[in-house]
Design a protein around this motif. Structure first.
Motif, PDB file in Angstrom:
ATOM      1  N   ASP A   1     -33.940  35.662  42.525  1.00 16.14           N
ATOM      2  CA  ASP A   1     -32.660  35.416  41.841  1.00 16.14           C
ATOM      3  C   ASP A   1     -31.691  34.703  42.775  1.00 16.14           C
ATOM      4  O   ASP A   1     -31.705  34.943  43.979  1.00 16.14           O
TER       5      ASP A   1
ATOM      6  N   ILE B   1     -28.760  33.863  45.150  1.00 12.60           N
ATOM      7  CA  ILE B   1     -28.026  34.767  46.041  1.00 12.60           C
ATOM      8  C   ILE B   1     -26.576  34.923  45.580  1.00 12.60           C
ATOM      9  O   ILE B   1     -26.008  34.008  44.978  1.00 12.60           O
ATOM     10  N   LYS B   2     -25.982  36.089  45.865  1.00 16.48           N
ATOM     11  CA  LYS B   2     -24.577  36.340  45.516  1.00 16.48           C
ATOM     12  C   LYS B   2     -23.657  35.472  46.377  1.00 16.48           C
ATOM     13  O   LYS B   2     -24.012  35.104  47.494  1.00 16.48           O
ATOM     14  N   GLN B   3     -22.466  35.211  45.876  1.00 13.68           N
ATOM     15  CA  GLN B   3     -21.461  34.441  46.611  1.00 13.68           C
ATOM     16  C   GLN B   3     -20.879  35.277  47.759  1.00 13.68           C
ATOM     17  O   GLN B   3     -20.783  36.497  47.647  1.00 13.68           O
TER      18      GLN B   3
ATOM     19  N   ILE C   1     -21.966  35.682  50.985  1.00  8.51           N
ATOM     20  CA  ILE C   1     -22.887  36.275  51.965  1.00  8.51           C
ATOM     21  C   ILE C   1     -22.986  35.337  53.175  1.00  8.51           C
ATOM     22  O   ILE C   1     -23.089  34.126  53.014  1.00  8.51           O
TER      23      ILE C   1
ATOM     24  N   THR D   1     -22.605  31.718  51.540  1.00  9.30           N
ATOM     25  CA  THR D   1     -23.049  31.352  50.202  1.00  9.30           C
ATOM     26  C   THR D   1     -21.826  31.086  49.329  1.00  9.30           C
ATOM     27  O   THR D   1     -20.777  31.710  49.474  1.00  9.30           O
TER      28      THR D   1
ATOM     29  N   SER E   1     -20.682  29.666  45.084  1.00 10.24           N
ATOM     30  CA  SER E   1     -21.132  29.930  43.711  1.00 10.24           C
ATOM     31  C   SER E   1     -22.393  29.122  43.416  1.00 10.24           C
ATOM     32  O   SER E   1     -22.668  28.112  44.061  1.00 10.24           O
TER      33      SER E   1
ATOM     34  N   GLY F   1     -25.457  30.179  43.783  1.00  9.30           N
ATOM     35  CA  GLY F   1     -26.591  30.553  44.617  1.00  9.30           C
ATOM     36  C   GLY F   1     -26.904  29.569  45.732  1.00  9.30           C
ATOM     37  O   GLY F   1     -28.051  29.415  46.134  1.00  9.30           O
TER      38      GLY F   1
ATOM     39  N   THR G   1     -25.021  41.093  55.988  1.00 15.40           N
ATOM     40  CA  THR G   1     -24.001  41.797  55.211  1.00 15.40           C
ATOM     41  C   THR G   1     -23.533  42.981  56.050  1.00 15.40           C
ATOM     42  O   THR G   1     -24.056  43.218  57.138  1.00 15.40           O
TER      43      THR G   1
ATOM     44  N   TYR H   1     -31.679  42.176  49.649  1.00  8.61           N
ATOM     45  CA  TYR H   1     -30.435  42.256  50.416  1.00  8.61           C
ATOM     46  C   TYR H   1     -30.617  43.333  51.473  1.00  8.61           C
ATOM     47  O   TYR H   1     -31.364  44.296  51.240  1.00  8.61           O
TER      48      TYR H   1
END
Length: 131
Positions: free
Chosen positions: A48, A50-52, A54, A70, A72, A74, A99, A130
């Motif tokens: 999927d 990646i989140k914004q 990171i 990262t 928007s 991905g 993270t 993650y």
């Protein structure tokens, strides 16, 4: 717009590197600082996007890249790998996400090479999970 920003950052960085190198040691005409690779591209966690927000960074030899992050959609941007010597241009680059919970290594690696100018590398990164 993003490319202009990256090129501007590279110009500033190159002049900073050039100035700090001069202060430390006499310039050897045979070994100017090496040009950087700037990595960007899509990043996936378990398939999927990646989140914004990171942090993404790279390690090569004993050195670390400038941290990118990262955005928007991905994507990650501005992971700047700047070899300090021609020896470092032979290194394999490994990529990590960071993270507050720790770090996770990407499946991909990249073999550095000597480049005649700053090189933008579009490279998709895949992480298992993650941290």
């Amino acid at each position: 717009y993003m490319i202009k920003r990256i090129i501007f950052s590279l110009t500033i960085l190159t002049s900073i590197i050039a100035c700090s190198e001069e202060a430390q040691k006499p310039i050897d005409p045979g070994s100017p600082p090496e040009f950087p690779h700037v990595f960007m591209g899509n990043a996936y966690v378990n398939g999927d996007p990646i989140k914004q927000g990171i942090t993404i960074y790279a390690k090569f030899g004993e050195s670390y890249s400038q941290e990118g992050e990262t955005i928007s959609g991905g994507r990650y941007v501005n992971v700047l790998v700047a070899p300090k010597s021609s020896k470092e241009t032979q290194e394999i680059v490994t990529f990590y996400m960071k993270t507050e919970n720790g770090e996770e290594k990407a499946k991909e690696t990249f073999k550095l090479k000597k480049v005649p100018e700053p090189e933008i590398v579009n490279l998709a990164l895949n992480f298992n999970s993650y941290p």
